[in-house]
Design a protein around this motif. Structure first.
Motif, PDB file in Angstrom:
ATOM      1  N   ASP A  10      -3.865   6.747   3.998  1.00 45.11           N
ATOM      2  CA  ASP A  10      -2.577   6.501   4.276  1.00 45.11           C
ATOM      3  C   ASP A  10      -2.019   7.900   5.130  1.00 45.11           C
ATOM      4  O   ASP A  10      -1.062   7.901   5.723  1.00 45.11           O
ATOM      5  CB  ASP A  10      -1.597   6.073   3.062  1.00 45.11           C
ATOM      6  CG  ASP A  10      -1.544   7.469   2.253  1.00 45.11           C
ATOM      7  OD1 ASP A  10      -2.588   8.177   1.767  1.00 45.11           O
ATOM      8  OD2 ASP A  10      -0.610   7.594   1.582  1.00 45.11           O
ATOM      9  N   ASP A  34      -3.075   1.219   3.776  1.00 48.69           N
ATOM     10  CA  ASP A  34      -2.682   0.988   2.513  1.00 48.69           C
ATOM     11  C   ASP A  34      -3.832  -0.041   1.748  1.00 48.69           C
ATOM     12  O   ASP A  34      -4.617  -0.443   2.501  1.00 48.69           O
ATOM     13  CB  ASP A  34      -1.358   0.348   2.446  1.00 48.69           C
ATOM     14  CG  ASP A  34      -1.242  -1.146   3.327  1.00 48.69           C
ATOM     15  OD1 ASP A  34      -1.869  -2.363   2.737  1.00 48.69           O
ATOM     16  OD2 ASP A  34      -1.084  -1.014   4.390  1.00 48.69           O
ATOM     17  N   ARG A  36      -3.566  -2.953  -0.005  1.00 49.86           N
ATOM     18  CA  ARG A  36      -3.408  -4.575   0.436  1.00 49.86           C
ATOM     19  C   ARG A  36      -4.216  -4.793   1.713  1.00 49.86           C
ATOM     20  O   ARG A  36      -4.898  -5.602   1.904  1.00 49.86           O
ATOM     21  CB  ARG A  36      -1.998  -4.828   0.625  1.00 49.86           C
ATOM     22  CG  ARG A  36      -1.746  -6.226   0.972  1.00 49.86           C
ATOM     23  CD  ARG A  36      -2.032  -7.210  -0.255  1.00 49.86           C
ATOM     24  NE  ARG A  36      -3.301  -7.929  -0.394  1.00 49.86           N
ATOM     25  CZ  ARG A  36      -3.931  -8.642  -1.250  1.00 49.86           C
ATOM     26  NH1 ARG A  36      -3.357  -8.726  -2.244  1.00 49.86           N
ATOM     27  NH2 ARG A  36      -5.129  -9.054  -1.068  1.00 49.86           N
ATOM     28  N   SER A  37      -4.158  -3.979   2.938  1.00 50.93           N
ATOM     29  CA  SER A  37      -4.395  -4.094   4.042  1.00 50.93           C
ATOM     30  C   SER A  37      -6.232  -3.949   3.837  1.00 50.93           C
ATOM     31  O   SER A  37      -7.075  -4.473   4.656  1.00 50.93           O
ATOM     32  CB  SER A  37      -4.102  -3.038   5.304  1.00 50.93           C
ATOM     33  OG  SER A  37      -2.814  -3.381   5.384  1.00 50.93           O
ATOM     34  N   MET A  56      -2.738   5.774  -2.541  1.00 50.73           N
ATOM     35  CA  MET A  56      -1.994   4.890  -1.484  1.00 50.73           C
ATOM     36  C   MET A  56      -1.015   4.267  -1.925  1.00 50.73           C
ATOM     37  O   MET A  56      -0.724   3.801  -3.116  1.00 50.73           O
ATOM     38  CB  MET A  56      -2.973   4.067  -0.668  1.00 50.73           C
ATOM     39  CG  MET A  56      -4.269   4.781   0.047  1.00 50.73           C
ATOM     40  SD  MET A  56      -5.093   3.475   0.864  1.00 50.73           S
ATOM     41  CE  MET A  56      -6.004   2.459  -0.209  1.00 50.73           C
ATOM     42  N   PRO A  57       0.117   3.843  -0.810  1.00 51.27           N
ATOM     43  CA  PRO A  57       1.435   3.243  -1.587  1.00 51.27           C
ATOM     44  C   PRO A  57       0.918   1.784  -1.780  1.00 51.27           C
ATOM     45  O   PRO A  57      -0.124   1.144  -1.200  1.00 51.27           O
ATOM     46  CB  PRO A  57       2.134   3.318  -0.087  1.00 51.27           C
ATOM     47  CG  PRO A  57       1.274   3.223   1.018  1.00 51.27           C
ATOM     48  CD  PRO A  57      -0.016   4.304   0.303  1.00 51.27           C
ATOM     49  N   GLY A  58       1.683   1.144  -2.679  1.00 55.66           N
ATOM     50  CA  GLY A  58       1.666  -0.107  -3.096  1.00 55.66           C
ATOM     51  C   GLY A  58       0.399  -0.417  -3.898  1.00 55.66           C
ATOM     52  O   GLY A  58       0.342   0.154  -5.078  1.00 55.66           O
ATOM     53  N   ASP A  60      -3.034   0.856  -5.103  1.00 54.55           N
ATOM     54  CA  ASP A  60      -3.944   2.055  -4.972  1.00 54.55           C
ATOM     55  C   ASP A  60      -5.207   1.791  -4.794  1.00 54.55           C
ATOM     56  O   ASP A  60      -5.815   0.752  -5.076  1.00 54.55           O
ATOM     57  CB  ASP A  60      -3.525   3.196  -6.009  1.00 54.55           C
ATOM     58  CG  ASP A  60      -3.828   2.577  -7.297  1.00 54.55           C
ATOM     59  OD1 ASP A  60      -4.956   1.760  -7.582  1.00 54.55           O
ATOM     60  OD2 ASP A  60      -3.470   3.378  -8.280  1.00 54.55           O
TER      61      ASP A  60
END
Length: 228
Positions: A10, A34, A36-37, A56-58, A60
């Motif tokens: 990120d 991130d 999810r991606s 990472m956001p959301g 990890d």
């Protein structure tokens, strides 16, 4: 064809630095920012290697590794500023194959990438059998009787080393060297974590293992699954 490396990072500056070094060695590279991606990209086009930032956001990196390990056996190199022994062991426990702490020399990152990709090349040896346990190095499959057992690449290399030499006692240091090589960045304590996880997967009672036995004061050995 060049290897495809997915980078989940990120920090834009760090991601660009890693991308440039990978591209210099002619790898095909995709960067996501991130967790999810990262999961979506692996499912869309499975990479040959995942370089995975932990924080990472959301979603990890730990959760990414946990989710993907249920579906794939691709090599995972975790990269993080969290450098404690407990953090590293948690990463290995979730299925990471290597662990690099920030800040790091990009040349060391590339050495580890090359090492993981080299070890991920499919071998040409035939299946190994020990009791009801069967390993197929070409297909990277483990079966216990009729049941297929899911193993991470690191677990598979350790299990292969032991099963290929039944009843031979290996010290933890020998297992580090023979299963992962001197450039594997695996510690002796990590061996214990992998053994514990493998026992959960192949033993009827992990507390009384029949396949992966401890030789106290020395290390481990693989036997044919019969108690006694």
């Amino acid at each position: 064809m060049s290897a495809y490396v997915l980078v989940a990072e990120d920090d834009p500056k760090q991601a660009e630095l890693v991308r440039r070094y990978l591209c210099r060695e002619d790898y095909t590279v995709r960067v996501v920012a991130d967790g999810r991606s990262a999961i979506d990209e692996v499912r869309r086009q499975r990479p040959d290697l995942l370089v995975l930032d932990v924080m990472m956001p959301g979603v990890d990196g730990l959760d990414v590794c946990r989710v993907l390990r249920r579906e794939y056996d691709l090599p995972v190199l975790m990269v993080t500023a969290r450098a404690s022994a407990e953090d590293k062991l948690l990463g290995f426990d979730l299925g990471a194959d290597d662990y690099l702490t920030k800040p790091y020399d990009p040349r060391e990152l590339m050495a580890r990438v090359r090492s993981l990709l080299r070890r991920a090349q499919p071998p040409t040896s035939t299946s190994l059998r020990l009791g009801d346990l069967v390993l197929d190095p070409v297909r990277h499959e483990v079966r216990l009787g009729a049941r297929q057992v899911s193993c991470t690449p690191a677990e598979f290399r350790l299990l292969t080393t032991l099963v290929a030499a039944p009843d031979q006692v290996f010290s933890r240091g020998q297992l580090v060297e023979q299963a992962y090589g001197l450039d594997g960045h695996i510690t002796e304590r990590t061996i214990d974590v992998h053994i514990m996880n493998l026992r959960k997967k192949i033993e009827d009672d992990p507390r009384e293992p029949a396949y992966l036995r401890t030789v106290y004061g020395v290390g481990y050995k693989a036997t044919d699954g019969r108690h006694g």
